[in-house]
Structures are given as C-alpha cells and as structure tokens.
Design an enzyme around this catalytic site. Structure first.
Site, mmCIF file in Angstrom:
data_model
loop_
_atom_site.group_PDB
_atom_site.id
_atom_site.type_symbol
_atom_site.label_atom_id
_atom_site.label_comp_id
_atom_site.label_asym_id
_atom_site.label_seq_id
_atom_site.Cartn_x
_atom_site.Cartn_y
_atom_site.Cartn_z
ATOM 1 C CE LYS A 1 -2.071 -0.992 3.872
ATOM 2 N NZ LYS A 1 -1.595 -2.307 4.316
ATOM 3 N NE ARG B 1 -4.665 -0.413 10.712
ATOM 4 C CZ ARG B 1 -3.543 0.041 10.161
ATOM 5 N NH1 ARG B 1 -3.490 1.227 9.627
ATOM 6 N NH2 ARG B 1 -2.485 -0.722 10.140
ATOM 7 N NE ARG C 1 7.204 -2.282 6.468
ATOM 8 C CZ ARG C 1 5.890 -2.093 6.390
ATOM 9 N NH1 ARG C 1 5.322 -1.816 5.245
ATOM 10 N NH2 ARG C 1 5.151 -2.225 7.454
ATOM 11 N NE ARG D 1 6.641 0.139 10.803
ATOM 12 C CZ ARG D 1 5.569 0.188 10.004
ATOM 13 N NH1 ARG D 1 5.679 0.653 8.777
ATOM 14 N NH2 ARG D 1 4.395 -0.210 10.424
ATOM 15 N NE ARG E 1 1.640 -3.726 11.926
ATOM 16 C CZ ARG E 1 2.638 -3.516 11.083
ATOM 17 N NH1 ARG E 1 3.770 -4.197 11.226
ATOM 18 N NH2 ARG E 1 2.517 -2.652 10.099
HETATM 19 P P1 AMP Z 1 0.638 0.863 9.498
HETATM 20 O O1 AMP Z 1 1.935 1.481 9.157
HETATM 21 O O2 AMP Z 1 -0.514 1.397 8.683
HETATM 22 O O3 AMP Z 1 0.667 -0.647 9.485
HETATM 23 O O4 AMP Z 1 0.302 1.303 10.990
HETATM 24 C C1 AMP Z 1 1.171 0.994 12.044
HETATM 25 C C2 AMP Z 1 0.422 0.990 13.362
HETATM 26 O O5 AMP Z 1 -0.140 2.281 13.599
HETATM 27 C C3 AMP Z 1 -0.766 0.037 13.437
HETATM 28 O O6 AMP Z 1 -0.379 -1.274 13.770
HETATM 29 C C4 AMP Z 1 -1.593 0.705 14.549
HETATM 30 O O7 AMP Z 1 -1.048 0.455 15.821
HETATM 31 C C5 AMP Z 1 -1.382 2.185 14.261
HETATM 32 N N1 AMP Z 1 -2.432 2.692 13.356
HETATM 33 C C6 AMP Z 1 -2.290 3.131 12.088
HETATM 34 N N2 AMP Z 1 -3.457 3.522 11.568
HETATM 35 C C7 AMP Z 1 -4.377 3.315 12.541
HETATM 36 C C8 AMP Z 1 -5.780 3.510 12.645
HETATM 37 N N3 AMP Z 1 -6.502 3.956 11.618
HETATM 38 N N4 AMP Z 1 -6.380 3.176 13.817
HETATM 39 C C9 AMP Z 1 -5.700 2.716 14.860
HETATM 40 N N5 AMP Z 1 -4.393 2.485 14.835
HETATM 41 C C10 AMP Z 1 -3.721 2.799 13.694
#
Ligand code: AMP
Length: 214
Positions: free
Chosen positions: A14, A87, A121, A157, A168
């Site tokens: 994405k 989400r 990554r 990360r 996740r």
């Molecule tokens: P991502 O990089 O999109 O995988 O996001 C990393 C982390 O950020 C996720 O595992 C959540 O802990 C937090 N996060 C990102 N977007 C959201 C969201 N819309 N709602 C809640 N937590 C979020």
C-alpha cells in the site's frame, strides 16, 4: 477531486504503490501509520500514548487517529490517497461523517508473502523512507543499511517484528477486511503478489478508466 482509500494486509504494498500514485495524480498520500510514527519521533502527547499500542501491533484508540485524519482530509481540495484509515467499524462510521470516497483499492496477498515482505522491510530512522532488503525487494537501498535519500540509518520497525506482525495481520482479517462490505460498489480488488510495476499499472488503469468517463 479523487479520493482513494488503500486497503490490504501489512506487506501488500500500500505504501509503495501509494507513493507512486502521488507522483501520477498530484494528490497527497495520507498514511496514518506514518503520521503516528512521526508523532512518536516528535514525542508529542499523541505519540506517547500511541507507542504502547503500536509496538504490540494493536490499534490505537480510534478517537486519537480520527482527529488527525479529519484535519487533513478537510484541507485537501484536490483529493487524497488515504492509507490506514478506516481500520474497523467504529472508524468507518467516523469516516462517514468526514467525507465520501471515490475508489477503494484492495491489495490482496497471502499471509506467507506478507510475512516474507515485512521481514525484509527497513525504514529510515531519520526521514521514514521505506526500503526492502530481500533479494527481490523493492526499492533496494543502494548502500546497505543507509537511506538513499538522506543517508540515515535503516532499521527494522518494532512492529515489523514477528509477534507484532502476527497481531497486525489478525487485526486486519478480523476488524478491517469486514468493513469493505459497506463500500461494495466502490471496491476494486487486485492481486498484490505481482511485481510492483504491474500492480501500479493495474491500479491506475482502474482509476483512469473511470475518471475518463466522468
Ligand atoms: P501501518 O503502518 O498502517 O501498518 O500502521 C502501524 C500501526 O499504527 C498500526 O499497527 C496501529 O497500531 C497504528 N495505526 C495506524 N493507523 C491506525 C488507525 N486507523 N487506527 C488505529 N491504529 C492505527
């Protein structure tokens, strides 16, 4: 105005495809994960609260994320590419109050490929640029362990480590994927196991074909 939401499990591409779309459509990529990581780096109140949830691979409370998303989407009058929101059902209801959407692009990959891609990554500690060090990873850093853009150190990360990834991916299947049902007629699903340039081509084909008819 083009408003695009990107969906798909972690490692589906994405962020990578989103960044390529920014150049093509001239609209910004709003990535909630990146916004939260920036808040952690800047040690804001939001960052301090979010960190504990994020490191474990859990979702941050919706009201914390919704505020920052709303602020951005109201500002972008040419449209945007939103990666990471909504989400779950609660967030989908919040999004209904904020804005409408034109395209939902869903990138599908099997779990073993998500795990493989995330294991390679690496993220720049300084500027947040994302790389992949797997032999077939994209983009590959020119110099091992260093960011091409700013020379910063590339790190894994905390939430790309195996325990957090499992959590996740589970959250995506259990809470995020079911909300696609609400947007049925706007959803376009793509095979994201393909090479990046092909996924990008298919994504833009979907959008360009519909935009040409407007
Ligand atoms: P991502 O990089 O999109 O995988 O996001 C990393 C982390 O950020 C996720 O595992 C959540 O802990 C937090 N996060 C990102 N977007 C959201 C969201 N819309 N709602 C809640 N937590 C979020």
């Amino acid at each position: 105005m083009i408003r695009i939401l990107l969906f798909g499990p972690q490692g589906a591409g994405k962020g990578t495809i989103g960044a390529m779309m920014v150049d093509k459509y001239g609209i910004p990529l709003i990535g909630t994960g990146q916004m939260l990581r920036d808040a952690i780096k800047e040690e804001t109140e939001l960052g301090k609260t979010a960190k504990g949830y994020m490191d474990k691979g859990n979702l941050v409370p919706a009201e914390l994320v919704a505020g920052i998303v709303n602020e951005r989407v109201q500002k972008e009058n040419k449209g945007y590419i939103l990666d990471g929101f909504p989400r779950n059902l609660e967030q989908a209801e919040m999004f209904d109050q904020m804005d409408d959407v034109d395209y939902i692009i869903v990138f599908e990959v099997p779990k073993d490929m998500s795990l493989y891609r995330l294991s390679g990554r690496r993220t720049c500690k300084e500027c947040g640029a994302v790389y992949n060090v797997n032999p077939d990873g994209f983009p590959h850093p020119k110099e091992e362990g260093r960011c091409d853009k700013c020379g910063g150190e590339l790190i894994q990360r905390d939430d790309d480590k195996p325990e957090a990834i499992e959590q996740r991916l589970k959250t995506y299947q259990r809470e995020t994927k079911p909300i696609l049902e609400r947007y049925k007629h706007k959803v376009f699903t793509l095979d994201a196991t393909l090479p990046v340039d092909q996924i990008f081509e298919k994504t833009t084909e979907i959008i360009d074909k519909k935009e040409a008819r407007k």
